[in-house]
Design an enzyme around this catalytic site. Structure first.
Site, PDB file in Angstrom:
ATOM      1  N   ASN A   5       0.864  -1.185   0.000  1.00  0.00           N
ATOM      2  CA  ASN A   5       0.000   0.000   0.000  1.00  0.00           C
ATOM      3  C   ASN A   5       0.899   1.232   0.000  1.00  0.00           C
ATOM      4  O   ASN A   5       1.473   1.590   1.021  1.00  0.00           O
ATOM      5  CB  ASN A   5      -0.904  -0.024   1.247  1.00  0.00           C
ATOM      6  CG  ASN A   5      -1.733   1.246   1.355  1.00  0.00           C
ATOM      7  OD1 ASN A   5      -1.798   2.047   0.420  1.00  0.00           O
ATOM      8  ND2 ASN A   5      -2.369   1.440   2.503  1.00  0.00           N
ATOM      9  N   TRP A   6       0.972   1.857  -1.146  1.00  0.00           N
ATOM     10  CA  TRP A   6       1.903   2.996  -1.288  1.00  0.00           C
ATOM     11  C   TRP A   6       1.386   4.291  -0.666  1.00  0.00           C
ATOM     12  O   TRP A   6       2.100   5.278  -0.629  1.00  0.00           O
ATOM     13  CB  TRP A   6       2.216   3.200  -2.771  1.00  0.00           C
ATOM     14  CG  TRP A   6       3.434   2.447  -3.197  1.00  0.00           C
ATOM     15  CD1 TRP A   6       3.936   1.313  -2.637  1.00  0.00           C
ATOM     16  CD2 TRP A   6       4.311   2.775  -4.269  1.00  0.00           C
ATOM     17  NE1 TRP A   6       5.066   0.908  -3.297  1.00  0.00           N
ATOM     18  CE2 TRP A   6       5.313   1.789  -4.305  1.00  0.00           C
ATOM     19  CE3 TRP A   6       4.343   3.798  -5.222  1.00  0.00           C
ATOM     20  CZ2 TRP A   6       6.354   1.814  -5.250  1.00  0.00           C
ATOM     21  CZ3 TRP A   6       5.363   3.814  -6.153  1.00  0.00           C
ATOM     22  CH2 TRP A   6       6.364   2.831  -6.160  1.00  0.00           C
ATOM     23  N   LYS A   7       0.118   4.307  -0.279  1.00  0.00           N
ATOM     24  CA  LYS A   7      -0.479   5.547   0.263  1.00  0.00           C
ATOM     25  C   LYS A   7      -0.224   6.692  -0.717  1.00  0.00           C
ATOM     26  O   LYS A   7      -0.211   6.469  -1.925  1.00  0.00           O
ATOM     27  CB  LYS A   7       0.059   5.817   1.670  1.00  0.00           C
ATOM     28  CG  LYS A   7      -0.086   4.588   2.573  1.00  0.00           C
ATOM     29  CD  LYS A   7       0.140   4.852   4.011  1.00  0.00           C
ATOM     30  CE  LYS A   7      -0.012   3.539   4.782  1.00  0.00           C
ATOM     31  NZ  LYS A   7       0.043   3.719   6.213  1.00  0.00           N
ATOM     32  N   HIS A  94      -9.689   1.747   5.339  1.00  0.00           N
ATOM     33  CA  HIS A  94      -8.377   2.010   5.951  1.00  0.00           C
ATOM     34  C   HIS A  94      -8.518   3.125   6.988  1.00  0.00           C
ATOM     35  O   HIS A  94      -9.238   4.104   6.764  1.00  0.00           O
ATOM     36  CB  HIS A  94      -7.362   2.405   4.875  1.00  0.00           C
ATOM     37  CG  HIS A  94      -5.955   2.367   5.379  1.00  0.00           C
ATOM     38  ND1 HIS A  94      -5.451   3.339   6.217  1.00  0.00           N
ATOM     39  CD2 HIS A  94      -4.960   1.467   5.201  1.00  0.00           C
ATOM     40  CE1 HIS A  94      -4.198   3.026   6.528  1.00  0.00           C
ATOM     41  NE2 HIS A  94      -3.879   1.893   5.917  1.00  0.00           N
ATOM     42  N   GLU A  96      -6.718   5.520   7.820  1.00  0.00           N
ATOM     43  CA  GLU A  96      -6.370   6.887   7.380  1.00  0.00           C
ATOM     44  C   GLU A  96      -7.528   7.515   6.614  1.00  0.00           C
ATOM     45  O   GLU A  96      -7.783   8.706   6.726  1.00  0.00           O
ATOM     46  CB  GLU A  96      -5.090   6.844   6.538  1.00  0.00           C
ATOM     47  CG  GLU A  96      -3.873   6.552   7.412  1.00  0.00           C
ATOM     48  CD  GLU A  96      -2.691   5.969   6.652  1.00  0.00           C
ATOM     49  OE1 GLU A  96      -2.742   5.867   5.423  1.00  0.00           O
ATOM     50  OE2 GLU A  96      -1.713   5.596   7.323  1.00  0.00           O
ATOM     51  N   GLU A 169      -5.288  -3.866  11.164  1.00  0.00           N
ATOM     52  CA  GLU A 169      -4.224  -2.868  11.287  1.00  0.00           C
ATOM     53  C   GLU A 169      -4.462  -2.023  12.538  1.00  0.00           C
ATOM     54  O   GLU A 169      -5.258  -1.069  12.507  1.00  0.00           O
ATOM     55  CB  GLU A 169      -4.223  -1.942  10.066  1.00  0.00           C
ATOM     56  CG  GLU A 169      -3.920  -2.629   8.765  1.00  0.00           C
ATOM     57  CD  GLU A 169      -3.354  -1.653   7.730  1.00  0.00           C
ATOM     58  OE1 GLU A 169      -2.243  -1.909   7.261  1.00  0.00           O
ATOM     59  OE2 GLU A 169      -4.010  -0.643   7.440  1.00  0.00           O
ATOM     60  N   GLY A 175       2.727   3.072  10.817  1.00  0.00           N
ATOM     61  CA  GLY A 175       3.725   4.119  10.616  1.00  0.00           C
ATOM     62  C   GLY A 175       4.493   4.515  11.857  1.00  0.00           C
ATOM     63  O   GLY A 175       5.241   5.493  11.851  1.00  0.00           O
ATOM     64  N   SER A 216       3.529  -1.311  10.646  1.00  0.00           N
ATOM     65  CA  SER A 216       4.978  -1.350  10.888  1.00  0.00           C
ATOM     66  C   SER A 216       5.607  -2.707  10.565  1.00  0.00           C
ATOM     67  O   SER A 216       6.529  -3.150  11.261  1.00  0.00           O
ATOM     68  CB  SER A 216       5.310  -0.919  12.325  1.00  0.00           C
ATOM     69  OG  SER A 216       4.999   0.442  12.496  1.00  0.00           O
ATOM     70  N   GLY A 238       4.963   1.674   4.582  1.00  0.00           N
ATOM     71  CA  GLY A 238       6.296   2.250   4.373  1.00  0.00           C
ATOM     72  C   GLY A 238       7.314   1.288   3.770  1.00  0.00           C
ATOM     73  O   GLY A 238       8.026   1.645   2.817  1.00  0.00           O
TER      74      GLY A 238
END
Ligand code: 13P
Length: 253
Positions: A5-7, A94, A96, A169, A175, A216, A238
């Protein structure tokens, strides 16, 4: 299943380099799918590269707008559009996005899931508790409420529930560099599976969705996490940006 997941990261150039590199470094099989979720604006570019390499990387979108189909929606991306550009998966719920959209609720997410299913997209449905809920011992309460969005799916979608994967998650782990401990992951995954089986009643339909872990994940902890009971894959933020790191994680899992 290992998901990158590149966000909100990347350029056309970095997408090209990543796909070139991953294509050369991993041998994808059907048992362990590899899903690449770049920002939506790079999906088409990524699809062409994947076709060129003729590899088995699958494309996923980080976004879908399943509501307001009857109204104009500036900036909206529909399930049909995602299908049209070659996405096979979509991440829904998600944390976010839940946070960004603020007023997000289960009805809203259920609609996203239904629209995605009606276009035969596969879904990665994210759940996870925040730090406060964890501290208050309300993790299961929180996860149960989030999973109830899947319990509201219209009965016409029952035959498509096999297209749903759940991702656990914990928000405090995303992160932060602090992944959840193995015991904690195992207990939580067990709870999620039991809740879906018993409370949502999917075991009666003989449907047992895979549950991924995210938060993470890195090269040092991936083997331990993937070896945990009831962990069926990884959702990586990440650490997925670097193609070599991602490839190593895929090959270790
Ligand atoms: P990190 O791997 O950067 O913690 O992100 C996890 C995540 O949110 C993937 O969806």
């Amino acid at each position: 299943m290992i998901v990158a997941n590149w966000k909100m990261n990347g350029t056309r150039q970095s997408v090209t380099e990543w796909i070139d590199s991953v294509s050369g470094n991993i041998d994808i099989d059907n048992i362990n799918p590899c899903i690449f979720c770049p920002p939506a604006c790079y999906l088409e570019h990524a699809r062409k590269l994947i076709e060129k390499h003729n590899n088995r990387i699958k494309l996923g979108s980080q976004i879908i707008n399943g509501t307001n189909y009857d109204k104009p929606l500036t900036g909206g991306i529909s399930a049909k559009m995602l299908k049209d550009v070659g996405a096979e998966y979509v991440i829904i719920g998600h944390s976010e996005q839940r946070d960004f959209l603020g007023k997000i609720n289960n009805n809203f997410l259920t609609e996203d899931v239904e629209k995605a299913l009606s276009e035969n997209l596969k879904i990665i449905f994210c759940v996870g508790e925040d730090f406060q809920s964890k501290e208050n011992s309300e993790t299961y309460l929180c996860l149960g409420e989030q999973l109830d969005a899947l319990g509201q799916l219209h009965s016409t979608h029952e035959n498509k529930l096999r297209s749903i994967t759940v991702a656990y998650e914990p928000i405090w782990a995303i992160g932060s560099g602090l992944n959840a401990e193995k015991d904690y992951i195992e207990e939580t995954h067990e709870f999620i599976k039991k809740y879906i089986n018993d409370h949502l009643g999917w075991s009666q339909l003989d449907i047992y969705p895979a549950v991924l872990y995210g938060g993470s994940v890195n090269l040092d902890n991936c083997e331990e996490i993937i070896s945990s009971t009831d962990v069926d894959g990884l959702l990586i933020g990440g650490a997925s940006l670097n193609s070599e790191t991602f490839s190593k994680i895929y090959n270790l899992s």
